[in-house]
Design a protein around this motif. Structure first.
Motif, PDB file in Angstrom:
ATOM      1  N   ARG A 205      13.042  16.437  14.594  1.00 15.39           N
ATOM      2  CA  ARG A 205      12.830  17.845  15.124  1.00 15.39           C
ATOM      3  C   ARG A 205      14.391  18.506  14.841  1.00 15.39           C
ATOM      4  NH1 ARG A 205      14.623  20.843  18.919  1.00 15.39           N
ATOM      5  NH2 ARG A 205      15.960  19.405  20.091  1.00 15.39           N
ATOM      6  N   ARG A 206      15.309  17.826  15.056  1.00 12.46           N
ATOM      7  CA  ARG A 206      16.871  18.321  15.038  1.00 12.46           C
ATOM      8  C   ARG A 206      17.228  18.699  13.603  1.00 12.46           C
ATOM      9  NH1 ARG A 206      18.381  14.592  19.050  1.00 12.46           N
ATOM     10  NH2 ARG A 206      19.485  13.386  17.484  1.00 12.46           N
ATOM     11  N   THR A 207      16.506  17.725  12.584  1.00 10.43           N
ATOM     12  CA  THR A 207      17.213  17.777  11.316  1.00 10.43           C
ATOM     13  C   THR A 207      16.034  18.205  10.317  1.00 10.43           C
ATOM     14  OG1 THR A 207      16.358  15.429  11.079  1.00 10.43           O
ATOM     15  CG2 THR A 207      18.692  15.743  11.739  1.00 10.43           C
ATOM     16  N   LEU A 208      15.005  18.894  10.731  1.00  9.63           N
ATOM     17  CA  LEU A 208      13.965  19.505   9.771  1.00  9.63           C
ATOM     18  C   LEU A 208      14.635  20.173   8.692  1.00  9.63           C
ATOM     19  CD1 LEU A 208      11.339  20.590  12.240  1.00  9.63           C
ATOM     20  CD2 LEU A 208      11.058  18.600  10.795  1.00  9.63           C
ATOM     21  N   ARG A 209      15.761  21.032   8.708  1.00 13.20           N
ATOM     22  CA  ARG A 209      16.136  21.639   7.871  1.00 13.20           C
ATOM     23  C   ARG A 209      17.645  21.414   7.376  1.00 13.20           C
ATOM     24  NH1 ARG A 209      15.972  28.107   8.793  1.00 13.20           N
ATOM     25  NH2 ARG A 209      16.838  28.097   6.903  1.00 13.20           N
ATOM     26  N   GLN A 210      17.786  19.911   7.598  1.00 15.42           N
ATOM     27  CA  GLN A 210      19.140  19.379   7.232  1.00 15.42           C
ATOM     28  C   GLN A 210      19.239  19.312   5.675  1.00 15.42           C
ATOM     29  OE1 GLN A 210      19.663  15.402   8.480  1.00 15.42           O
ATOM     30  NE2 GLN A 210      21.454  15.008   7.287  1.00 15.42           N
ATOM     31  N   LYS A 211      20.410  19.897   5.035  1.00 18.45           N
ATOM     32  CA  LYS A 211      20.761  19.783   3.660  1.00 18.45           C
ATOM     33  C   LYS A 211      20.972  18.346   3.144  1.00 18.45           C
ATOM     34  CE  LYS A 211      22.165  24.448   3.940  1.00 18.45           C
ATOM     35  NZ  LYS A 211      23.452  25.576   3.474  1.00 18.45           N
ATOM     36  N   GLY A 212      20.925  18.360   2.017  1.00 21.24           N
ATOM     37  CA  GLY A 212      20.980  17.024   1.416  1.00 21.24           C
ATOM     38  C   GLY A 212      20.299  16.940  -0.098  1.00 21.24           C
ATOM     39  N   LYS A 213      20.411  15.704  -0.549  1.00 20.99           N
ATOM     40  CA  LYS A 213      19.747  15.497  -1.912  1.00 20.99           C
ATOM     41  C   LYS A 213      18.309  15.280  -1.648  1.00 20.99           C
ATOM     42  CE  LYS A 213      19.835  12.587  -5.893  1.00 20.99           C
ATOM     43  NZ  LYS A 213      20.448  11.310  -6.676  1.00 20.99           N
ATOM     44  N   CYS A 214      17.349  16.082  -2.107  1.00 19.16           N
ATOM     45  CA  CYS A 214      15.980  15.785  -2.097  1.00 19.16           C
ATOM     46  C   CYS A 214      15.160  16.611  -3.298  1.00 19.16           C
ATOM     47  CB  CYS A 214      15.748  16.727  -0.670  1.00 19.16           C
ATOM     48  SG  CYS A 214      15.954  18.361  -0.951  1.00 19.16           S
ATOM     49  N   LYS A 215      14.018  16.072  -3.207  1.00 22.84           N
ATOM     50  CA  LYS A 215      12.965  16.668  -4.397  1.00 22.84           C
ATOM     51  C   LYS A 215      12.391  17.866  -3.620  1.00 22.84           C
ATOM     52  CE  LYS A 215      12.537  12.385  -6.746  1.00 22.84           C
ATOM     53  NZ  LYS A 215      13.657  11.479  -5.944  1.00 22.84           N
ATOM     54  N   ILE A 216      12.260  17.769  -2.321  1.00 21.12           N
ATOM     55  CA  ILE A 216      11.218  18.955  -1.790  1.00 21.12           C
ATOM     56  C   ILE A 216      11.975  19.757  -0.859  1.00 21.12           C
ATOM     57  CG2 ILE A 216       9.589  19.653  -0.223  1.00 21.12           C
ATOM     58  CD1 ILE A 216       8.133  16.993  -0.721  1.00 21.12           C
ATOM     59  N   GLU A 217      12.421  21.015  -1.476  1.00 20.36           N
ATOM     60  CA  GLU A 217      13.372  21.942  -0.951  1.00 20.36           C
ATOM     61  C   GLU A 217      12.772  22.970   0.224  1.00 20.36           C
ATOM     62  OE1 GLU A 217      16.482  22.258  -1.985  1.00 20.36           O
ATOM     63  OE2 GLU A 217      16.483  21.291  -3.612  1.00 20.36           O
ATOM     64  N   ILE A 218      13.789  23.352   0.968  1.00 24.59           N
ATOM     65  CA  ILE A 218      13.290  24.216   2.131  1.00 24.59           C
ATOM     66  C   ILE A 218      12.767  25.616   1.567  1.00 24.59           C
ATOM     67  CG2 ILE A 218      14.009  25.929   4.000  1.00 24.59           C
ATOM     68  CD1 ILE A 218      13.668  23.052   4.903  1.00 24.59           C
ATOM     69  N   ASP A 219      11.506  25.911   1.784  1.00 30.46           N
ATOM     70  CA  ASP A 219      10.668  26.962   1.253  1.00 30.46           C
ATOM     71  C   ASP A 219      10.653  28.177   2.394  1.00 30.46           C
ATOM     72  OD1 ASP A 219       9.029  28.973   0.318  1.00 30.46           O
ATOM     73  OD2 ASP A 219       8.337  27.632  -1.339  1.00 30.46           O
ATOM     74  N   ILE A 220      11.316  29.008   2.678  1.00 33.77           N
ATOM     75  CA  ILE A 220      11.378  30.175   3.663  1.00 33.77           C
ATOM     76  C   ILE A 220      10.356  31.190   3.285  1.00 33.77           C
ATOM     77  CG2 ILE A 220      12.648  32.013   5.006  1.00 33.77           C
ATOM     78  CD1 ILE A 220      15.018  30.237   4.473  1.00 33.77           C
ATOM     79  N   PRO A 221       9.199  31.398   3.924  1.00 34.17           N
ATOM     80  CA  PRO A 221       8.211  32.625   3.643  1.00 34.17           C
ATOM     81  C   PRO A 221       8.839  33.820   3.751  1.00 34.17           C
ATOM     82  CG  PRO A 221       7.745  31.657   5.840  1.00 34.17           C
ATOM     83  CD  PRO A 221       9.064  30.826   5.326  1.00 34.17           C
ATOM     84  N   ASP A 222       8.157  34.668   2.992  1.00 30.89           N
ATOM     85  CA  ASP A 222       8.366  36.232   3.023  1.00 30.89           C
ATOM     86  C   ASP A 222       7.843  36.640   4.333  1.00 30.89           C
ATOM     87  OD1 ASP A 222       9.745  36.216   0.534  1.00 30.89           O
ATOM     88  OD2 ASP A 222       7.853  36.639  -0.376  1.00 30.89           O
ATOM     89  N   LYS A 223       8.333  37.853   4.972  1.00 29.33           N
ATOM     90  CA  LYS A 223       7.935  38.467   6.135  1.00 29.33           C
ATOM     91  C   LYS A 223       6.253  38.739   6.031  1.00 29.33           C
ATOM     92  CE  LYS A 223       8.868  42.278   9.408  1.00 29.33           C
ATOM     93  NZ  LYS A 223       9.429  43.528   9.611  1.00 29.33           N
ATOM     94  N   ASP A 224       5.683  38.330   7.125  1.00 29.53           N
ATOM     95  CA  ASP A 224       4.347  38.509   7.253  1.00 29.53           C
ATOM     96  C   ASP A 224       3.633  37.918   6.167  1.00 29.53           C
ATOM     97  OD1 ASP A 224       4.886  39.812   9.761  1.00 29.53           O
ATOM     98  OD2 ASP A 224       4.943  41.887   8.379  1.00 29.53           O
ATOM     99  N   SER A 225       4.019  36.749   5.419  1.00 30.47           N
ATOM    100  CA  SER A 225       3.342  36.085   4.207  1.00 30.47           C
ATOM    101  C   SER A 225       3.521  34.493   4.607  1.00 30.47           C
ATOM    102  CB  SER A 225       3.979  36.354   3.086  1.00 30.47           C
ATOM    103  OG  SER A 225       3.532  35.760   1.812  1.00 30.47           O
ATOM    104  N   TYR A 226       2.445  33.848   4.077  1.00 29.51           N
ATOM    105  CA  TYR A 226       2.137  32.563   3.993  1.00 29.51           C
ATOM    106  C   TYR A 226       2.436  31.808   2.627  1.00 29.51           C
ATOM    107  CZ  TYR A 226      -2.476  33.795   2.895  1.00 29.51           C
ATOM    108  OH  TYR A 226      -3.534  34.632   2.259  1.00 29.51           O
ATOM    109  N   GLU A 227       2.740  32.467   1.921  1.00 27.21           N
ATOM    110  CA  GLU A 227       2.847  32.275   0.385  1.00 27.21           C
ATOM    111  C   GLU A 227       4.084  31.314   0.173  1.00 27.21           C
ATOM    112  OE1 GLU A 227       0.352  32.285  -1.814  1.00 27.21           O
ATOM    113  OE2 GLU A 227      -0.993  33.877  -0.679  1.00 27.21           O
ATOM    114  N   PHE A 228       3.900  30.478  -0.571  1.00 27.34           N
ATOM    115  CA  PHE A 228       5.107  29.494  -1.125  1.00 27.34           C
ATOM    116  C   PHE A 228       5.692  30.025  -2.307  1.00 27.34           C
ATOM    117  CE2 PHE A 228       2.394  27.008   1.345  1.00 27.34           C
ATOM    118  CZ  PHE A 228       3.306  26.142   2.316  1.00 27.34           C
ATOM    119  N   HIS A 229       6.885  29.739  -2.817  1.00 23.41           N
ATOM    120  CA  HIS A 229       7.818  29.981  -3.660  1.00 23.41           C
ATOM    121  C   HIS A 229       7.941  28.926  -4.903  1.00 23.41           C
ATOM    122  CE1 HIS A 229       8.961  32.634  -0.328  1.00 23.41           C
ATOM    123  NE2 HIS A 229       8.906  33.567  -1.392  1.00 23.41           N
ATOM    124  N   TYR A 230       7.066  27.997  -4.658  1.00 20.83           N
ATOM    125  CA  TYR A 230       7.438  26.773  -6.001  1.00 20.83           C
ATOM    126  C   TYR A 230       6.862  27.197  -7.014  1.00 20.83           C
ATOM    127  CZ  TYR A 230       2.394  26.215  -4.615  1.00 20.83           C
ATOM    128  OH  TYR A 230       0.882  26.495  -4.731  1.00 20.83           O
TER     129      TYR A 230
END
Length: 230
Positions: A205-230
């Motif tokens: 829970r504490r490290t859900l948005r932890q930065k580091g080497k990864c293949k799946i990046e954090i994807d912040i949704p636009d306001k009032d949207s559920y779409e992804f940016h991949y």
């Protein structure tokens, strides 16, 4: 002007008309009565009456009929209005039910679209690292997770993803679904028991948005949207 005032004015008008007619026609009537003679059959003759008297009497009759008709029409209108006044409550109730149904349909449509977007995202980011069966199971887990006493089945990756990838995935979908951090951490702990075997739910829970080497990046949704940016 109220109904009672209107009726009083009409009665006063009729009384004045009758008074005027009596005042004007009384001399003629007296003259006719004194000059009328009996016929051979002892019948009274109306012909001596002046034409003016007939016209006045006819006008009075028309006036009375008109007044009575108008009073009757006003009563019907008042009755109809009183009946119609009972209808808005039912109409408003029906309108409220329709609006609730429209809102429910919109919410259902939103949920379907949201789930389809998350499912497509899941297949996109995980398809290189999971089997088709595991992908489908993971999507079913998302749909069933908030249903009480539902069964969540575990899935398995091919080992090319690290725990940070899985944590980022949990944050991304949870952000669209409105899940709390605890809910996101618990979900991936249940779905990926092997990959997260050595990590506690609180640590996840504490490290859900932890930065580091990864293949799946954090994807912040636009306001009032559920779409992804991949």
């Amino acid at each position: 002007m109220t109904k009672n005032i209107k009726e009083n004015l009409l009665i006063l008008l009729i009384s004045n008309i009758i008074t005027i007619i009596l005042f004007v026609t009384t001399p003629y009537i007296i003259r006719v009565v004194t000059s009328t003679k009996a016929t051979e059959n002892n019948n009274l003759m109306l012909s001596p009456l002046p034409i003016l008297l007939y016209l006045i009497l006819l006008s009075l009759l028309v006036c009375i009929i008109t007044v009575l008709y108008r009073l009757h029409t006003e009563k019907r209108i008042i009755i109809n209005n009183s009946i119609t006044s009972l209808q808005p409550a039912t109409s408003e109730k029906n309108k409220a039910e329709i609006m609730r149904e429209i809102y429910k349909n919109k919410q259902d449509h939103l949920e379907v679209n949201r789930y389809e977007a998350i499912k497509e995202y899941t297949y996109t980011v995980f398809s290189p690292y999971m089997t088709d069966d595991c992908l489908e199971t993971l999507c079913q887990n998302i749909k069933l997770y908030e249903i009480p006493e539902s069964c969540i089945n575990s899935v398995l990756t091919n080992g090319q993803l690290n725990t940070l990838d899985i944590r980022h995935y949990a944050w991304n979908i949870g952000e669209r679904l409105g899940w709390s951090g605890q809910t996101r951490a618990t979900f991936i702990k249940l779905c990926f028991p092997k990959e997260l075997n050595d990590v506690e739910i609180e640590s996840i829970r504490r490290t859900l948005r932890q930065k580091g080497k990864c293949k799946i990046e954090i994807d912040i949704p636009d306001k009032d949207s559920y779409e992804f940016h991949y």
